[in-house]
Design a protein around this motif. Structure first.
Motif, PDB file in Angstrom:
ATOM      1  N   MET B   1       0.663  -1.308   0.133  1.00  0.00           N
ATOM      2  CA  MET B   1      -0.004  -0.139  -0.133  1.00  0.00           C
ATOM      3  C   MET B   1       0.730   1.352   0.099  1.00  0.00           C
ATOM      4  O   MET B   1       0.633   2.367  -0.326  1.00  0.00           O
ATOM      5  CB  MET B   1      -0.951   0.209   1.135  1.00  0.00           C
ATOM      6  CG  MET B   1      -2.041  -0.577   1.185  1.00  0.00           C
ATOM      7  SD  MET B   1      -3.030   0.157  -0.265  1.00  0.00           S
ATOM      8  CE  MET B   1      -4.594  -0.788  -0.219  1.00  0.00           C
ATOM      9  N   GLY B   2       1.969   1.240   0.424  1.00  0.00           N
ATOM     10  CA  GLY B   2       2.962   2.441   0.595  1.00  0.00           C
ATOM     11  C   GLY B   2       3.474   2.843  -0.751  1.00  0.00           C
ATOM     12  O   GLY B   2       2.931   2.233  -1.710  1.00  0.00           O
ATOM     13  N   LEU B   3       4.117   3.713  -0.774  1.00  0.00           N
ATOM     14  CA  LEU B   3       4.598   4.495  -2.065  1.00  0.00           C
ATOM     15  C   LEU B   3       5.712   3.712  -2.661  1.00  0.00           C
ATOM     16  O   LEU B   3       5.650   3.726  -3.840  1.00  0.00           O
ATOM     17  CB  LEU B   3       5.443   5.721  -1.380  1.00  0.00           C
ATOM     18  CG  LEU B   3       5.919   6.680  -2.532  1.00  0.00           C
ATOM     19  CD1 LEU B   3       4.472   7.392  -3.144  1.00  0.00           C
ATOM     20  CD2 LEU B   3       6.840   7.747  -2.125  1.00  0.00           C
ATOM     21  N   GLY B   4       6.080   2.738  -2.038  1.00  0.00           N
ATOM     22  CA  GLY B   4       7.183   1.656  -2.769  1.00  0.00           C
ATOM     23  C   GLY B   4       6.349   0.808  -3.716  1.00  0.00           C
ATOM     24  O   GLY B   4       6.718   0.428  -4.750  1.00  0.00           O
ATOM     25  N   GLN B  36       3.099   1.615 -22.123  1.00  0.00           N
ATOM     26  CA  GLN B  36       3.336   2.707 -21.269  1.00  0.00           C
ATOM     27  C   GLN B  36       2.906   2.310 -19.939  1.00  0.00           C
ATOM     28  O   GLN B  36       1.631   1.990 -19.979  1.00  0.00           O
ATOM     29  CB  GLN B  36       3.045   3.883 -21.759  1.00  0.00           C
ATOM     30  CG  GLN B  36       4.230   4.964 -21.451  1.00  0.00           C
ATOM     31  CD  GLN B  36       3.997   6.212 -21.877  1.00  0.00           C
ATOM     32  OE1 GLN B  36       2.728   6.689 -22.191  1.00  0.00           O
ATOM     33  NE2 GLN B  36       4.838   6.798 -22.193  1.00  0.00           N
ATOM     34  N   ARG B  40       1.269   6.562 -11.286  1.00  0.00           N
ATOM     35  CA  ARG B  40       1.584   7.862 -10.903  1.00  0.00           C
ATOM     36  C   ARG B  40       2.562   8.011 -10.018  1.00  0.00           C
ATOM     37  O   ARG B  40       2.832   7.213  -9.053  1.00  0.00           O
ATOM     38  CB  ARG B  40       0.360   8.724 -10.389  1.00  0.00           C
ATOM     39  CG  ARG B  40      -0.982   8.357 -11.267  1.00  0.00           C
ATOM     40  CD  ARG B  40      -2.112   8.925 -10.353  1.00  0.00           C
ATOM     41  NE  ARG B  40      -2.037  10.279 -10.191  1.00  0.00           N
ATOM     42  CZ  ARG B  40      -2.471  10.565  -8.745  1.00  0.00           C
ATOM     43  NH1 ARG B  40      -2.468   9.781  -7.707  1.00  0.00           N
ATOM     44  NH2 ARG B  40      -2.645  12.113  -8.266  1.00  0.00           N
ATOM     45  N   GLN B  44       4.718  13.203 -10.708  1.00  0.00           N
ATOM     46  CA  GLN B  44       3.680  13.502 -11.192  1.00  0.00           C
ATOM     47  C   GLN B  44       2.685  14.206 -10.098  1.00  0.00           C
ATOM     48  O   GLN B  44       1.866  15.188 -10.211  1.00  0.00           O
ATOM     49  CB  GLN B  44       2.918  12.347 -11.712  1.00  0.00           C
ATOM     50  CG  GLN B  44       3.069  11.885 -13.202  1.00  0.00           C
ATOM     51  CD  GLN B  44       2.443  10.616 -13.767  1.00  0.00           C
ATOM     52  OE1 GLN B  44       3.259   9.716 -12.929  1.00  0.00           O
ATOM     53  NE2 GLN B  44       1.340  10.420 -14.205  1.00  0.00           N
ATOM     54  N   PHE B  45       2.540  13.554  -9.007  1.00  0.00           N
ATOM     55  CA  PHE B  45       2.079  13.920  -7.833  1.00  0.00           C
ATOM     56  C   PHE B  45       2.177  15.383  -7.483  1.00  0.00           C
ATOM     57  O   PHE B  45       1.521  16.325  -7.376  1.00  0.00           O
ATOM     58  CB  PHE B  45       2.117  13.111  -6.559  1.00  0.00           C
ATOM     59  CG  PHE B  45       1.770  13.399  -5.323  1.00  0.00           C
ATOM     60  CD1 PHE B  45       0.208  13.736  -4.949  1.00  0.00           C
ATOM     61  CD2 PHE B  45       2.511  13.562  -4.299  1.00  0.00           C
ATOM     62  CE1 PHE B  45      -0.175  14.318  -3.738  1.00  0.00           C
ATOM     63  CE2 PHE B  45       2.181  14.356  -3.060  1.00  0.00           C
ATOM     64  CZ  PHE B  45       0.719  14.493  -3.055  1.00  0.00           C
ATOM     65  N   ASP B  48       1.089  17.849  -9.918  1.00  0.00           N
ATOM     66  CA  ASP B  48      -0.441  18.066  -9.862  1.00  0.00           C
ATOM     67  C   ASP B  48      -0.613  19.141  -8.652  1.00  0.00           C
ATOM     68  O   ASP B  48      -1.703  19.909  -8.782  1.00  0.00           O
ATOM     69  CB  ASP B  48      -1.049  16.810  -9.353  1.00  0.00           C
ATOM     70  CG  ASP B  48      -1.315  15.700 -10.605  1.00  0.00           C
ATOM     71  OD1 ASP B  48      -0.987  16.434 -11.607  1.00  0.00           O
ATOM     72  OD2 ASP B  48      -1.845  14.615 -10.616  1.00  0.00           O
ATOM     73  N   ARG B  49       0.222  19.068  -7.757  1.00  0.00           N
ATOM     74  CA  ARG B  49      -0.208  19.928  -6.602  1.00  0.00           C
ATOM     75  C   ARG B  49       0.740  21.195  -6.507  1.00  0.00           C
ATOM     76  O   ARG B  49       0.158  22.114  -6.168  1.00  0.00           O
ATOM     77  CB  ARG B  49       0.374  19.224  -5.279  1.00  0.00           C
ATOM     78  CG  ARG B  49      -0.348  18.037  -4.788  1.00  0.00           C
ATOM     79  CD  ARG B  49      -1.603  18.609  -4.133  1.00  0.00           C
ATOM     80  NE  ARG B  49      -2.628  17.604  -4.033  1.00  0.00           N
ATOM     81  CZ  ARG B  49      -3.436  17.751  -2.984  1.00  0.00           C
ATOM     82  NH1 ARG B  49      -3.816  18.672  -2.263  1.00  0.00           N
ATOM     83  NH2 ARG B  49      -4.201  16.651  -2.893  1.00  0.00           N
ATOM     84  N   PHE B  50       1.849  21.387  -7.412  1.00  0.00           N
ATOM     85  CA  PHE B  50       2.576  22.611  -7.159  1.00  0.00           C
ATOM     86  C   PHE B  50       2.829  23.147  -8.498  1.00  0.00           C
ATOM     87  O   PHE B  50       3.526  22.443  -9.425  1.00  0.00           O
ATOM     88  CB  PHE B  50       3.992  22.418  -6.456  1.00  0.00           C
ATOM     89  CG  PHE B  50       3.732  21.845  -4.854  1.00  0.00           C
ATOM     90  CD1 PHE B  50       3.462  22.732  -4.003  1.00  0.00           C
ATOM     91  CD2 PHE B  50       3.909  20.459  -4.594  1.00  0.00           C
ATOM     92  CE1 PHE B  50       3.160  22.377  -2.742  1.00  0.00           C
ATOM     93  CE2 PHE B  50       3.794  20.182  -3.404  1.00  0.00           C
ATOM     94  CZ  PHE B  50       3.282  21.031  -2.505  1.00  0.00           C
TER      95      PHE B  50
END
Lengths: 527, 345
Positions: B1-4, B36, B40, B44-45, B48-50
């Motif tokens: 579930m983590g970023l890994g 491809q 994400r 990308q994240f 999207d935010r900054f």
């Protein structure tokens, strides 16, 4: 822990990209076991939630759980913290208004077809400080089921007689060639515009040969790569053509062919969205405007109008949202006449500028797709016969697309998009079979109809502001070649809006006032 | 579930990847569109935010494009001073390709990208063959080639930026061009091949291994129909290993059928081009078989498609094989024959 926290942020990241005002936690969570939390979901900030799917097969089974195996409260605390730190807002209004357009927008573009999106793109691209203008695109038909863009045959040519049209088309072809530079969006795959560089082949009879020759002269001056061919050269190059009755042919060597309109539309949409243009699925029903009276130098009294608000009615609802705006761009294509009327264009005594209507109406055009096993091969260009019938190759399997513009008297009723198959039998097939003998045996596979934004005055576009409704700009009336000129027209309109005059291509001849003055910009050999 | 579990961090193009591979990044994205990865990344994240991150990434993307444009700028000074042929040759050599003036030897740059400027003396001698295989030549750069009115052979193999638009503008060469190889160009499709019908003098056409062609067999038949004078040396994709197979460069796909003594001397003289022994280059054998060295054709002094090369030492950076090569990418690098893919900047 940090990973988990970021994951939560990722989940909200999608929401952060939504248009308009944001809403609260009413959305049902969509949780997938392996792929992480995907899709849009909002977790109520207060506590742990156990997500359950609605699927009866999984009923009662816990699919995912926030803060699973963690100490109580810690997760929600961290989530709160992250939500307050990250941009995107933690404000949850009590009801969902995200489908409504914003209350203010600097520019409202009526029509989200290829022209409208192109105007939006160039406005955002040419604006001086980043994000200076807020642009709203209002599109009624979000599936584009009746939009001329999607139903077009997709040809692009420079073989016009008006220099402005040639320049527009040359600019557009350059745009299409570098489409992945213009419309590149970080992280998205590059666009495949599917351009077929097969050229246009225009045939002229004895009568039209002189006109064609002078046209080609103009085209070459403007930089198009067009060559003239005698009937004999034509026979050598394309042996499948019957040159009877052909006196001269002009053939585009470069920059001409056809492409995928849907790809251009989606590419523009994607790019424009990434640049921060707002979209709204709705219909413009009313313009709120003020008027003031002035006198012209010749002493005539005229009424100047200025639009202040656009009422956008939401699709399949009685709800509407007034959008305060500074500028309205009429890019509604086949329906732009109605939009202009809503804004009060043409409401006045006939013969005056006030009484001059926008002469753009919708006209139905048929496109037929047929199969002909013995038909011309891979080298087939986009052939336009002297009779007005045209065809082009479609794919590799000996399929061909074609049609013909009906005469003024036999215009079909544009009320619906039904196809008249007799029209193919009577008007399209005979000239084509005469020109290409192989087409004597063919089978029509399918057919569809689409609308032209037909300018009844001179079959050319209307670009620029209206002289009396001062903040309504037109980008419409291209009578069938709007798609191929859209990138350039978008730029021209954006320049007009931002700088007050055209810079790249001078489109002053396409100004609205020509309808009042009676100066036609006529295309010889219009297709 | 983590970023890994999210995908490894990457830009669309690896910008920090020095060397020519950076330039080729764009086309790689084209070639791999189908495969491809959906997912994400952190970048990308953040984008999207900054706005800053987004702007930075857009800038990097633009820089990639600009790099290709810069490589394709015309050398107007040389053109004015020494004529179009010298300018065209200079352009190709700068790109890392090879040129052959009429009646002269092949010229190409050495390991450091240097080449002798002797050819500037050949002012009146036209260029008759150009091998731009693997070069970053694009639509704009083609201008220099189109000025070579005597060009008889043109190799554009595995050029990542040659696309349908480029094929649409080859018609000025229609009078002279006899051989054209487009093998392995990732952006050429049947739509562009249709516009080759202008080249009526074409004798040989290599359209093998074009990944963007949707229906290789049918396309080949239609192209043959369209160019009847083009001899049977037209190669179809069906005679070559498919894209999936090419990506596994360890296995030779066809036994080396070339036994010409002439060939043997070439290979022994030039170990860098010893294709017959090196199993890393699966379809070079096929190519050599199709362009036999001592072919008794009327094509004049052109003997074999690969110009003789000076031995080039393997530069330490960038590494030949990327750390995690994707399928087509690996094929591109491998089949670059070591000519241009490791071209030092």
């Amino acid at each position: 822990m940090l990973r988990r926290a970021l994951q939560l942020g990722l989940g909200r990241g999608l929401l952060g990209r939504r248009l308009g005002t944001h809403r609260g936690g009413s959305t049902l969570g969509k949780v997938e076991g392996s792929g992480g939390y995907r899709g849009s979901w909002v977790a109520p900030v207060s506590s742990y939630v156990t997500f359950r799917t609605r699927d009866p097969a999984h009923d009662g089974k816990t699919v995912g759980r926030l803060g699973e195996g963690d100490q109580n409260g810690k997760m929600s605390e961290i989530k709160k913290k992250i939500q307050s730190v990250l941009p995107g807002g933690a404000w949850n209004p009590p009801y969902d208004t995200s489908y409504l357009p914003p209350e203010h927008s600097d520019v409202v573009i009526v029509g989200g077809g290829v022209i409208g999106l192109s105007v939006a793109y160039w406005l955002k691209r040419l604006e001086k400080p980043r994000g200076a203008i807020r642009v709203l695109v209002v599109e009624r038909d979000h599936t584009y089921s009746q939009a001329s863009t999607a139903l077009s045959v997709g040809g692009i040519r420079q073989q016009f007689s008006v220099p402005e049209n040639i320049q527009l088309s040359l600019f557009s072809v350059e745009f299409l060639r570098n489409i992945n530079e213009y419309l590149a969006v970080v992280d998205d795959p590059p666009l495949d515009i599917q351009f077929n560089p097969s050229g246009y082949l225009l045939l002229a009879s004895e009568k039209g040969a002189a006109v064609m020759e002078s046209n080609v002269k103009v085209q070459r001056q403007e930089g198009a790569k067009v060559c003239l061919m005698s009937p004999e050269q034509l026979r050598n190059k394309f042996p499948w053509i019957n040159t009877e009755g052909v006196a001269l042919a002009s053939y585009g060597m470069e920059y001409e062919g056809w492409f995928d309109p849907w790809c251009l539309l989606q590419g523009l949409r994607r790019k424009v969205q990434s640049m921060g243009v707002l979209f709204c699925h709705g219909e413009v029903t009313r313009f709120v405007s003020s008027s003031s009276h002035t006198e012209t130098t010749s002493g005539e009294e005229v009424t100047l109008k200025r639009i202040h608000e656009v009422h956008v009615k939401i699709d399949r609802s009685l709800e509407y949202q007034p959008v305060e705006c500074a500028l309205v761009i009429n890019a509604a294509g086949a329906w732009s006449g109605q939009i202009a009327e809503l804004a009060g264009v043409g409401k006045g005594p006939p013969g005056t500028l006030q009484g001059t209507k926008l002469p753009v109406e919708r006209r139905k055009r048929y496109v037929y797709l047929w199969h002909c096993p013995q038909g011309p091969g891979l080298e087939t260009p986009f052939v336009v016969d002297a009779s007005g019938a045209y065809f082009r190759r479609e794919g590799l399997g000996n399929n061909y697309l074609g049609g013909c513009s009906p005469t003024e008297e036999e215009e079909p009723d544009p009320g619906n998009l039904e196809v008249d198959h007799d029209f193919f039998q009577d008007k399209v097939w005979p000239p084509l079979a005469q020109r290409v003998p192989a087409f004597e045996t063919l089978k029509v596979r399918s057919a569809w109809a689409g609308y032209y934004d037909y300018n009844t005055f001179d079959q050319n576009g209307v670009v620029g502001p209206h002289p009396l409704v001062v903040n309504m700009y037109f980008a419409t009336g291209f009578s069938g070649h709007g798609l191929q000129q859209a990138p350039a027209v978008g730029r021209a309109v954006a320049e007009m809006v931002l700088d007050g005059h055209f810079q790249t291509i001078n489109l002053n001849p396409f100004h609205f006032s020509r309808f009042y003055l009676g100066e036609k910009v006529q295309e010889h050999n219009i297709i | 579930m983590g970023l890994g579990k999210t995908k490894p961090l990457h830009l669309v193009m690896p910008v920090w990847n020095r060397g020519t591979r950076g330039i080729r990044g764009l086309s790689r994205a084209v070639a791999l569109e189908g495969s491809q990865k959906k997912g994400r990344s952190l970048l990308q994240f953040l984008a999207d935010r900054f706005y800053d991150v987004q702007a930075l990434r857009e800038y990097l993307l633009q820089k990639q494009v600009l790099k290709v444009h810069q490589k394709n700028r015309p050398f107007t000074y040389i053109k004015e001073r020494f004529g179009p042929h010298a300018a065209g040759a200079y352009f190709i050599l700068k790109q890392g390709g090879a040129v052959k003036f009429q009646g002269k030897e092949w010229i190409r740059s050495d390991a450091h990208g240097h080449f002798s400027l002797d050819f500037l003396k050949f002012q009146a001698v036209p260029v008759e063959a150009v091998n731009a295989s693997g070069c970053a030549i694009n639509y704009q750069g083609l201008d220099s080639l189109l000025a070579l009115k005597e060009l008889r052979s043109l190799w554009l193999q595995r050029c990542p930026h040659v696309d349908d638009w480029c094929l649409g503008r080859l018609h000025p060469l229609a009078n002279s061009l006899q051989e054209l190889s487009l093998a392995g160009c990732p952006r050429i499709s049947e739509r562009g091949l249709a516009s080759l019908h202008h080249l009526q003098n074409l004798r040989r056409l290599d359209i093998s291994d074009l990944h963007a062609v949707s229906n290789p067999g049918l396309t080949r038949i239609l192209v043959e129909e369209m160019l009847p004078s083009c001899q049977a040396s037209l190669l179809g994709s069906n005679s070559l290993p498919g894209p999936g197979e090419v990506s596994r460069p360890g296995e030779p796909h066809s036994p080396n059928p070339v036994t010409s003594p002439d060939m043997a001397t070439t290979t022994s003289r030039n170990p860098a081009l010893d294709l017959s022994r090196d199993s890393k280059y699966p379809y070079s054998n096929v190519l050599l078989a199709r362009f036999p060295v001592g072919h008794p054709s009327a094509h004049g002094p052109l003997r074999h498609p690969w110009p003789p090369l000076a031995k080039r030492p393997e530069p330490p950076w960038p590494p030949r094989v990327p750390a995690n090569p994707s399928a087509t990418n690996a094929a591109l690098v491998k089949t670059g024959l070591g000519l241009c893919s490791s071209f030092p900047r």
